[in-house]
Design a protein around this motif. Structure first.
Motif, PDB file in Angstrom:
ATOM      1  N   GLU A  45       0.842  -1.207   0.000  1.00 58.84           N
ATOM      2  CA  GLU A  45       0.000   0.000   0.000  1.00 58.84           C
ATOM      3  C   GLU A  45       0.876   1.255   0.000  1.00 58.84           C
ATOM      4  OE1 GLU A  45      -3.154   0.128  -0.536  1.00 58.84           O
ATOM      5  OE2 GLU A  45      -3.595  -2.005  -0.334  1.00 58.84           O
ATOM      6  N   SER A  46       2.001   1.201   0.713  1.00 58.66           N
ATOM      7  CA  SER A  46       2.878   2.380   0.753  1.00 58.66           C
ATOM      8  C   SER A  46       3.485   2.640  -0.626  1.00 58.66           C
ATOM      9  CB  SER A  46       3.976   2.225   1.812  1.00 58.66           C
ATOM     10  OG  SER A  46       4.991   1.351   1.365  1.00 58.66           O
ATOM     11  N   LYS A  47       3.774   1.579  -1.340  1.00 53.68           N
ATOM     12  CA  LYS A  47       4.318   1.769  -2.692  1.00 53.68           C
ATOM     13  C   LYS A  47       3.233   2.333  -3.616  1.00 53.68           C
ATOM     14  CE  LYS A  47       6.753  -0.091  -6.496  1.00 53.68           C
ATOM     15  NZ  LYS A  47       6.749  -1.153  -7.469  1.00 53.68           N
ATOM     16  N   ARG A  48       2.072   1.732  -3.553  1.00 49.59           N
ATOM     17  CA  ARG A  48       0.981   2.176  -4.430  1.00 49.59           C
ATOM     18  C   ARG A  48       0.618   3.638  -4.195  1.00 49.59           C
ATOM     19  NH1 ARG A  48      -3.418  -2.786  -4.394  1.00 49.59           N
ATOM     20  NH2 ARG A  48      -2.366  -4.097  -5.928  1.00 49.59           N
ATOM     21  N   ARG A  49       0.706   4.050  -2.927  1.00 45.65           N
ATOM     22  CA  ARG A  49       0.291   5.433  -2.621  1.00 45.65           C
ATOM     23  C   ARG A  49       1.478   6.386  -2.543  1.00 45.65           C
ATOM     24  NH1 ARG A  49      -4.138   4.511   2.140  1.00 45.65           N
ATOM     25  NH2 ARG A  49      -4.685   2.390   1.539  1.00 45.65           N
ATOM     26  N   ASN A  50       2.633   5.900  -2.975  1.00 50.32           N
ATOM     27  CA  ASN A  50       3.824   6.756  -2.987  1.00 50.32           C
ATOM     28  C   ASN A  50       4.216   7.276  -1.622  1.00 50.32           C
ATOM     29  OD1 ASN A  50       5.464   7.252  -5.153  1.00 50.32           O
ATOM     30  ND2 ASN A  50       3.753   8.242  -6.268  1.00 50.32           N
ATOM     31  N   VAL A  51       4.034   6.462  -0.602  1.00 44.69           N
ATOM     32  CA  VAL A  51       4.412   6.857   0.759  1.00 44.69           C
ATOM     33  C   VAL A  51       5.772   6.238   1.065  1.00 44.69           C
ATOM     34  CG1 VAL A  51       3.850   6.540   3.210  1.00 44.69           C
ATOM     35  CG2 VAL A  51       2.037   7.101   1.587  1.00 44.69           C
ATOM     36  N   ASP A  52       6.715   7.070   1.463  1.00 45.47           N
ATOM     37  CA  ASP A  52       8.050   6.574   1.775  1.00 45.47           C
ATOM     38  C   ASP A  52       7.985   5.657   3.015  1.00 45.47           C
ATOM     39  OD1 ASP A  52      11.089   7.232   1.156  1.00 45.47           O
ATOM     40  OD2 ASP A  52      10.831   7.016   3.342  1.00 45.47           O
ATOM     41  N   PRO A  53       8.745   4.529   3.028  1.00 45.00           N
ATOM     42  CA  PRO A  53       8.709   3.632   4.190  1.00 45.00           C
ATOM     43  C   PRO A  53       9.147   4.291   5.500  1.00 45.00           C
ATOM     44  CG  PRO A  53       9.798   2.573   2.341  1.00 45.00           C
ATOM     45  CD  PRO A  53       9.573   3.998   1.938  1.00 45.00           C
ATOM     46  N   GLY A  54       9.722   5.508   5.422  1.00 42.68           N
ATOM     47  CA  GLY A  54      10.112   6.201   6.648  1.00 42.68           C
ATOM     48  C   GLY A  54       9.121   7.287   7.040  1.00 42.68           C
ATOM     49  N   LEU A  59       2.284   6.557   6.737  1.00 44.57           N
ATOM     50  CA  LEU A  59       2.042   5.167   7.145  1.00 44.57           C
ATOM     51  C   LEU A  59       0.862   5.082   8.106  1.00 44.57           C
ATOM     52  CD1 LEU A  59       5.716   3.909   7.656  1.00 44.57           C
ATOM     53  CD2 LEU A  59       4.148   3.205   5.846  1.00 44.57           C
ATOM     54  N   ALA A  60       0.728   6.117   8.960  1.00 42.39           N
ATOM     55  CA  ALA A  60      -0.401   6.135   9.905  1.00 42.39           C
ATOM     56  C   ALA A  60      -1.712   6.149   9.135  1.00 42.39           C
ATOM     57  CB  ALA A  60      -0.308   7.347  10.814  1.00 42.39           C
ATOM     58  N   GLN A  61      -1.738   6.933   8.056  1.00 41.13           N
ATOM     59  CA  GLN A  61      -2.956   7.003   7.242  1.00 41.13           C
ATOM     60  C   GLN A  61      -3.266   5.645   6.613  1.00 41.13           C
ATOM     61  OE1 GLN A  61      -2.541  10.145   4.383  1.00 41.13           O
ATOM     62  NE2 GLN A  61      -3.362  11.629   5.845  1.00 41.13           N
ATOM     63  N   ILE A  62      -2.226   5.010   6.116  1.00 44.68           N
ATOM     64  CA  ILE A  62      -2.413   3.690   5.505  1.00 44.68           C
ATOM     65  C   ILE A  62      -2.964   2.714   6.543  1.00 44.68           C
ATOM     66  CG2 ILE A  62      -1.149   1.691   4.570  1.00 44.68           C
ATOM     67  CD1 ILE A  62       0.623   3.688   3.069  1.00 44.68           C
ATOM     68  N   CYS A  63      -2.351   2.715   7.731  1.00 45.79           N
ATOM     69  CA  CYS A  63      -2.746   1.752   8.764  1.00 45.79           C
ATOM     70  C   CYS A  63      -4.173   1.985   9.251  1.00 45.79           C
ATOM     71  CB  CYS A  63      -1.778   1.806   9.938  1.00 45.79           C
ATOM     72  SG  CYS A  63      -0.186   1.087   9.514  1.00 45.79           S
ATOM     73  N   SER A  64      -4.627   3.237   9.231  1.00 44.96           N
ATOM     74  CA  SER A  64      -5.982   3.490   9.731  1.00 44.96           C
ATOM     75  C   SER A  64      -7.034   3.020   8.720  1.00 44.96           C
ATOM     76  CB  SER A  64      -6.172   4.968  10.075  1.00 44.96           C
ATOM     77  OG  SER A  64      -6.051   5.723   8.900  1.00 44.96           O
ATOM     78  N   GLY A  65      -6.621   2.775   7.489  1.00 48.16           N
ATOM     79  CA  GLY A  65      -7.619   2.326   6.506  1.00 48.16           C
ATOM     80  C   GLY A  65      -7.355   0.940   5.963  1.00 48.16           C
ATOM     81  N   LEU A  66      -6.649   0.113   6.736  1.00 49.29           N
ATOM     82  CA  LEU A  66      -6.304  -1.222   6.223  1.00 49.29           C
ATOM     83  C   LEU A  66      -7.491  -2.179   6.223  1.00 49.29           C
ATOM     84  CD1 LEU A  66      -2.882  -2.106   7.864  1.00 49.29           C
ATOM     85  CD2 LEU A  66      -3.309  -1.729   5.431  1.00 49.29           C
ATOM     86  N   ASP A  67      -7.496  -3.076   5.268  1.00 49.21           N
ATOM     87  CA  ASP A  67      -8.493  -4.151   5.254  1.00 49.21           C
ATOM     88  C   ASP A  67      -7.777  -5.397   4.726  1.00 49.21           C
ATOM     89  OD1 ASP A  67     -10.527  -5.916   4.833  1.00 49.21           O
ATOM     90  OD2 ASP A  67     -11.548  -4.750   3.293  1.00 49.21           O
TER      91      ASP A  67
END
Ligand code: DC
Length: 229
Positions: A45-54, A59-67
């Motif tokens: 998801e971080s790659k798809r949304r262009n979010v750096d792993p650091g 990452l917080a945004q990604i984690c709050s919407g995980l399924d």
């Protein structure tokens, strides 16, 4: 009724954790939770949304919407993100390294820990990962730490990747496995380590069946009513 145990299987990359955890879960009729796959979904998801792993905020945004969910197709275990089968996409060398990077972030570990505890708290589960027996379920009934020599682990990973028709060199896989283990065991949060009360199983010279037999023997000795054979 049989006691519903929490069993954890931790260890470095390529030690055979997924293979044996899956088979063991089938023999015990337990739920298999592959926690590495969950970190891999975050990485994807971080790659798809262009979010750096650091990037903790991203990452917080990604984690709050995980399924994330697990399922089966034609007898094979599959991993889904928002209902999409991402099994192939998360199992690449690129996602291995990216999963290792995102897994060092506090916001990601906290989110995964909550999900994993919710999935496993009722028991009847095999939880496989790096910190299952040390951090997620320190009270687990049986803890295994599966290890094998680096060369052997690299070769196993190489075969898995090659079987999926992905192009890689053995040397590169061994190097990346070594780097990932170093990073996973030297990070500040929930580093890979063997729990004091874990049983060490070295699979370097053992077949999958031999490893399973050892694990079943240990479970059987501690909880005789659990298995009939
Ligand atoms: O088990 P795996 O190779 O699929 O895991 C991918 C990465 O995810 C691993 O390098 C470190 C991280 N991970 C973790 O930090 N904690 C876990 N419980 C499982 C995996």
């Amino acid at each position: 009724m049989n006691k519903k145990l929490i069993i954890t299987v931790d260890g470095p990359a390529g030690a055979g954790k997924s293979t044996v955890s899956k088979i063991l879960s089938e023999r015990l009729d337990y739920i298999y939770i592959n926690t590495g796959a969950m970190y891999r979904v975050v990485a994807l998801e971080s790659k798809r949304r262009n979010v750096d792993p650091g990037d903790e905020t991203g990452l917080a945004q990604i984690c709050s919407g995980l399924d994330i969910s697990f399922g089966r197709k034609d007898g094979n275990l599959r991993v889904f993100s928002h209902g999409e089968d991402v099994t192939e996409e998360i199992n690449t060398p690129e996602m291995s390294l990216r999963a290792s990077r995102v897994s060092a972030q506090r916001v990601v570990r906290n989110a995964m820990a909550e999900l994993q505890r919710n999935m496993g708290r009722g028991g009847g589960v095999i939880l496989e990962g790096r910190d299952a027996g040390t951090v997620i379920f320190p009270q687990a009934h049986v803890k295994f730490y599966l290890d094998a020599a680096l060369e052997e682990r690299g070769k196993r990973r190489y075969k898995e990747i090659a079987a999926r028709n992905q192009k890689v060199e053995l040397d590169q896989v061994i190097q990346e496995t070594e780097k990932r283990d170093f990073d996973d065991s030297h990070r500040a949060l929930a580093p890979l380590r063997m729990a004091e009360d874990a049983v060490l199983v070295d699979s370097s010279e053992l077949t999958v069946e031999e490893v399973i037999a050892m694990m079943i023997q240990i479970i059987h000795t501690r909880y005789p009513s659990l298995l009939n054979n």
